[in-house]
Every structure is written in C-alpha cells, then in structure tokens.
Design a protein around this motif. Structure first.
Motif, PDB file in Angstrom:
ATOM      1  N   GLY A  90       0.835  -1.209   0.000  1.00  0.00           N
ATOM      2  CA  GLY A  90       0.000   0.000   0.000  1.00  0.00           C
ATOM      3  C   GLY A  90       0.864   1.252   0.000  1.00  0.00           C
ATOM      4  N   GLY A  91       1.891   1.250   0.840  1.00  0.00           N
ATOM      5  CA  GLY A  91       2.799   2.406   0.922  1.00  0.00           C
ATOM      6  C   GLY A  91       3.500   2.639  -0.408  1.00  0.00           C
ATOM      7  N   LEU A  92       3.936   1.527  -1.033  1.00  0.00           N
ATOM      8  CA  LEU A  92       4.625   1.664  -2.329  1.00  0.00           C
ATOM      9  C   LEU A  92       3.698   2.240  -3.396  1.00  0.00           C
ATOM     10  CD1 LEU A  92       6.812  -1.554  -2.761  1.00  0.00           C
ATOM     11  CD2 LEU A  92       7.569   0.802  -2.401  1.00  0.00           C
ATOM     12  N   SER A  93       2.426   1.817  -3.347  1.00  0.00           N
ATOM     13  CA  SER A  93       1.505   2.306  -4.393  1.00  0.00           C
ATOM     14  C   SER A  93       1.273   3.808  -4.262  1.00  0.00           C
ATOM     15  CB  SER A  93       0.188   1.538  -4.372  1.00  0.00           C
ATOM     16  OG  SER A  93      -0.438   1.717  -3.138  1.00  0.00           O
TER      17      SER A  93
ATOM     18  N   LEU B 165       3.216  10.897   7.265  1.00  0.00           N
ATOM     19  CA  LEU B 165       3.986  10.678   8.492  1.00  0.00           C
ATOM     20  C   LEU B 165       3.414   9.507   9.289  1.00  0.00           C
ATOM     21  CD1 LEU B 165       6.266  11.718  10.354  1.00  0.00           C
ATOM     22  CD2 LEU B 165       4.531  13.053  11.552  1.00  0.00           C
ATOM     23  N   SER B 166       2.090   9.538   9.509  1.00  0.00           N
ATOM     24  CA  SER B 166       1.499   8.528  10.400  1.00  0.00           C
ATOM     25  C   SER B 166       1.590   7.130   9.796  1.00  0.00           C
ATOM     26  CB  SER B 166       0.047   8.880  10.729  1.00  0.00           C
ATOM     27  OG  SER B 166      -0.709   8.911   9.544  1.00  0.00           O
ATOM     28  N   THR B 167       1.384   7.018   8.481  1.00  0.00           N
ATOM     29  CA  THR B 167       1.461   5.696   7.865  1.00  0.00           C
ATOM     30  C   THR B 167       2.914   5.189   7.895  1.00  0.00           C
ATOM     31  OG1 THR B 167      -0.384   6.305   6.448  1.00  0.00           O
ATOM     32  CG2 THR B 167       0.825   4.361   5.811  1.00  0.00           C
ATOM     33  N   GLY B 168       3.852   6.104   7.698  1.00  0.00           N
ATOM     34  CA  GLY B 168       5.268   5.724   7.762  1.00  0.00           C
ATOM     35  C   GLY B 168       5.641   5.229   9.155  1.00  0.00           C
TER      36      GLY B 168
ATOM     37  N   ALA C  27      -4.479   5.374  14.559  1.00  0.00           N
ATOM     38  CA  ALA C  27      -4.254   6.808  14.297  1.00  0.00           C
ATOM     39  C   ALA C  27      -4.082   7.048  12.800  1.00  0.00           C
ATOM     40  CB  ALA C  27      -3.026   7.282  15.056  1.00  0.00           C
ATOM     41  N   ALA C  28      -3.364   6.144  12.122  1.00  0.00           N
ATOM     42  CA  ALA C  28      -3.118   6.324  10.676  1.00  0.00           C
ATOM     43  C   ALA C  28      -4.417   6.240   9.892  1.00  0.00           C
ATOM     44  CB  ALA C  28      -2.118   5.280  10.178  1.00  0.00           C
TER      45      ALA C  28
END
Ligand code: SF4
Ligand code: SF4
Ligand code: SF4
Lengths: 314, 221
Positions: free
Chosen positions: A52-55, A83-86, A122-123
């Motif tokens: 998901g992050g890569l997309s 920031l939060s997802t990272g 939170a994310a």
C-alpha cells in the motif's frame, strides 16, 4: 471523482494492514496463546501495508517534490497521512523483527504489538479525515466517512485473519462472533453513507452555482465544458442508475450476501477462504464506489440540470 | 490587499475573448505554463479561464447567461491548507493564490478541495495549474501602467471585467460590488471567493404582437 488504482490500493491495503495488526494485538492482549497465528497476521500486515505504501508513490506525479511532503503537518491531512502511515509501518516492522529476534519472555513483542495497533488506528483516522474534511466533495464531508473507513479496515482485517486461522487450522475464540458483529456494523454504516451520497447529489444545485434559479438548466457544449474532463480529476461523468445498481449490488454480494451464506451453510478451509475472497472483493468495489459515486460541488458547471418537481407536494 | 476581478454579467456577451487571451498570454512569453500540445485536436485541453454558456428555462421563456469562471482567489482558499508540500499558497501582500510548480507533487488533493473546479492537472509535467491573475503582468514594472492588468480584463471588448483591490473601499471593484450587489458562487462552502459577479438585471417583459396591436388600437380610438 475518478477512482485511480494507487488511491484504491493505498487506502484499502493500509486499512487491511491496520485491521490485521489490531486483531493480532487483541489476540495477544486477551492471552489466547495464538503466538504463531498472531505472528502470521502481523507478517501479512507488514507485506500488505508495504505494498500500500509503495503504491502511494504512483499517486505522486512529480517525485522531485516528494522531499517536501512533510512540510505542512500543521494544516495538511496528506502530510500527516504520510507521516502517520510511515511511523505505523516502522512499528509493524519492528514488531515482526522483535518476534524473530527477541526472546518471547521479555514482553517486548507484546508491547510493540499494542503500540503498532494504536499507531495504525491513528493512521486510519488521519487517512479518513483527509477525505472527510474536504467540504467541496459533498458526499465525503461527513463523520460517516471516518466511521466507514474504520469499519472497512476492521472488516478486511477480520476476513483475512479468518482465512489465516483457517489455513493454520486454528479457531481462536471470539473470531467468528467478531465477524458477525463487524458485518452488521458495516451494513448499518454503509447504508447511512449511501443515503448521504444521494443527499449530496441532490443538494449540489445550479441555483447556488450560477445564481440561476430557473430550471431546466443546460450547459451548452462549447467544446471545453463537456465530459470526459481530462484535466479535472475531481469530477467525472456521473454514474448511471444501472452502474450504481450494479456497483452497489456487487458490493453487497461480496461483503454481505456471499459471506453470510457461506458462514451459515459451509465449514472448512475452502469455505473460510471463499468468505475472505468474496469479502475482500466486495470491499474493493465499496472503495471504488466511494470515489466513483462521489459528488463534487463543481459538478453544477459540467452537467445539465433537469427541472425537478416538488419533493414534498401531496 | 486582495486583488480580484469583477464581471458584470449584463455586459458579458460570451465572446470568449477572455478565455482565449488567457490561453494566448499564458502559453506564450518567457513563462508560458499552460500546455498546448495539440491545439487543433485538443479542444478539451487546459483552460485557466472557461466561459460557460448556460441556458435556463424553456422556450419561449428562456435565457442565456455567460459565466467566465477562473480561480476566485478566495480569502479562505481551501486549496491552500490541504497541500502537503506548501506548493499552493496565498500571497500575504496581494491575496493572489499561486502554485509553486517546483514543490508540487501532483497529488491533486487541491483539485478536490477547490469548490470551483478551476484547477487543472498537467499530465505532461505532473503538476496542477491554474489562473495566476497574470501575476507576471501585474508585477511587471517595465509594462506601461495601463497594461499591468490580467490579460482577460484587458481583452474584454465590452468592459465587463474590472480588476482591482477588493480590500480598498475606494476602489472601483469595491464600489461595484457594494452598489450593484455583487455575488459570489457557492457561498455556502465557506471559501469566501474574492471574485464577484454583478447580477443580471431582470429580463424585459415579453410582449406579444397581439398585445401591442391591442394597445395601439386602444390609443387610436
Ligand atoms: S477558486 Fe479554487 S483554486 Fe482558486 S483560490 Fe479558491 S479554492 Fe483555490
Ligand atoms: S497537486 Fe500540488 S499544489 Fe495541489 S495539493 Fe498536491 S502538491 Fe499541493
Ligand atoms: S471577454 Fe468579456 S464579454 Fe467576452 S466572454 Fe469574457 S467577460 Fe464576457
């Protein structure tokens, strides 16, 4: 608006990852002695969240500006989402690493698992607020957007945890009950949200967009104002009634009808997998409709408006 | 200071001179950010100022209104706070909302946040673009004073468009808005656009030939 695959992948996989991390933390805290299954859930959370992050990279059309993405944490939910997802992904990675490296008795794994779940929640909240705070997207500007994002995250995590439990021949207490509860909550939330979408469609009117109260109202084709709106992605041709019926029908079949029938009539690994696959496909359609069926305020300048008869006359 | 454009909808004849001169000015010169890759095939290409022709009512009680629509340079521009990189910003000194193409990542969140659909995505450069109020003209001190105004204002043959500072109560734009009850689009969305329109006056009564003849006959007898 126009649904794009990076947005679908990013939001769905982030939700799935957080759902799995949350279920893993609950299983650990409740002391169900499901170590291997919890670890499997967390590993899948790491992989899906990572994809998901890569997309999200494909959602950026000019990578040279990516270094500025955290600049506006004070005002931009997108900065906060990055920031939060990272940070959440980092914590899930640490959790998986802790299980592999640290002795189980230290309790480090348990602490990191709970922290990962909290950061994940939170994310998801921040991602959903990105959509819920856009006033111009009339369909999304509601607390229901946040609730549906949480519902979809929990349900997708639950469906995958259900499948993982089936593959590992485990049946943690409470997992089936939780699935029924989530299916019910999600049905109520989604019904309310679809109602909201229809309300938004009804309240975006030519009279506020042009000062012209008199209908019917026709935007004449000047060659620059008609679909397909190539340069304006906040809007795209409205879905027809058939498309809406088909979309919401496929969503209902995937998320509720097939899983409920399978849960009531089937058992065993194949039934578990079938439930998870149908539910996941249903959630993909749900998110596609969230984007595709949304009404943006600028629609008044792109679409003809028919004369509407009174809604209240008897 | 809040620079803005006021359009008198009574004077606008929908000639699209403002639309075309906007494109002409912004695709040419040293700056030239409006893409125009296939001008003869791509009529649905990027336009920062689009003149809408809206036909309302039913024949014979129908009317046409022309509505030039570009960035409204909103006081509370919703496109600004959503931008993660700070590429979208509002200038403190003159209120103009601009985009820094070097910082933009093309996420298009600002396009969803803008209630007016005036931001456009440049697929070739991967950034979002929109009307700059011809910032390169209005700040160019080498131009004669009367040319330091947006291209669309300068080219309007009917003088339907007026440029000025809405925060100055003595300016022409402020007076027009105050005296002619200027209105903004979608005020309920809270963006507080600085661009105003002067409302169309009511249509003249439609009188049938029969009625004219009846009055003439009555006056003759
Ligand atoms: S009209 Fe749209 S792009 Fe222009 S300042 Fe207002 S919100 Fe921003
Ligand atoms: S597309 Fe560019 S200007 Fe718009 S919000 Fe994203 S980074 Fe900011
Ligand atoms: S140039 Fe003037 S008259 Fe022509 S469309 Fe624009 S505002 Fe209207």
């Amino acid at each position: 608006m126009k649904p794009t695959w990076p947005l679908l992948a990013l939001t769905l996989l982030q939700g799935l990852s957080v759902g799995l991390a949350g279920i893993a933390a609950v299983l650990l805290v409740m002391g169900h002695q499901q170590g291997p299954m919890v670890f499997a859930d967390q590993s899948v959370a790491l992989v899906t969240g990572g994809i998901g992050g890569l997309s999200s990279i494909f959602h950026m059309h000019r990578l040279a500006g990516a270094k500025y993405v955290l600049r506006q944490l004070k005002t931009s939910w997108l900065s906060r989402e990055a920031l939060s997802t990272g940070v959440y992904m980092l914590m899930v990675a640490l959790t998986v690493l802790a299980h592999l490296l640290a002795p189980p008795a230290t309790g480090l794994w348990q602490v990191l698992s709970v922290l990962a779940a909290i950061l994940g929640i939170a994310a998801v909240y921040i991602t959903s607020m990105l959509y819920a705070t856009i006033r111009a997207m009339r369909s999304w500007h509601s607390p229901l957007t946040v609730l549906v994002f949480f519902g979809a995250s929990a349900l997708s995590g639950e469906l995958w945890a259900w499948a993982i439990a089936g593959i590992m021949h485990r049946s943690p207490r409470g997992l089936e009950g939780a699935l029924w509860v989530l299916l019910t909550i999600m049905a109520v939330l989604k019904a309310l949200q679809v109602r909201n979408f229809r309300e938004a469609e009804h309240t975006v009117m030519s009279s506020t967009g042009t000062g012209l109260a008199q209908k019917p109202y026709r935007v004449m084709d000047t060659g620059t104002t008609k679909p397909p709106y190539r340069h304006q992605t906040q809007i795209w041709p409205m879905l027809t009634s058939t498309q809406k019926f088909g979309g919401y029908g496929a969503m209902a079949a995937g998320i509720w009808i097939i899983p409920v029938i399978t849960l009531l009539t089937g058992s065993g690994l194949m039934a578990d997998l079938f439930t998870a696959v149908a539910g996941s496909l249903g959630l993909i359609v749900e998110r596609w409709m969230f984007f595709g069926d949304a009404t943006h305020s600028s629609r008044v300048w792109f679409a003809d408006e028919p004369k509407r008869s009174s809604q209240v006359v008897r | 200071m809040q620079l803005t454009i006021i359009t008198d909808l009574n004077k606008c004849v929908g000639c699209k001179s403002c639309q075309v001169s906007c494109k002409e000015h912004n695709t040419s010169g040293e700056f030239g950010p409006v893409p125009d890759h296939e001008p003869y095939r791509e009529v649905d290409g990027m336009w920062w100022n689009r003149v809408l022709s809206v036909e309302a009512g039913e024949y014979p009680e129908a009317s046409v209104m022309y509505l030039p629509k570009a960035c409204m340079h909103c006081y509370d521009a919703p496109c600004v706070p959503v931008c993660p990189t700070g590429a979208s910003y509002k200038r403190a000194d003159n209120g103009v909302v601009l985009i820094d193409y070097d910082a933009c990542i093309g996420c298009q969140l600002c396009m969803w946040a803008c209630p007016y659909g005036v931001r456009e995505f440049d697929e070739h450069e991967g950034v979002v673009k929109k009307c700059t109020l011809c910032i390169d003209r209005i700040e160019d001190e080498t131009l004669p004073e009367h040319e330091r105004q947006p291209a669309c204002v300068q080219s309007c043959p009917t003088h339907a468009r007026t440029f000025g500072d809405l925060d100055d109560p003595a300016s022409e734009v402020s007076k027009l808005v105050a005296q002619r009850q200027g209105f903004t689009l979608l005020p309920e969305l809270g963006a507080r656009p600085s661009v105003h329109y002067l409302p169309k006056r009511p249509m003249p009564h439609s009188i049938s030939n029969n009625e004219i003849e009846r009055v003439l006959e009555a006056s003759e007898s």
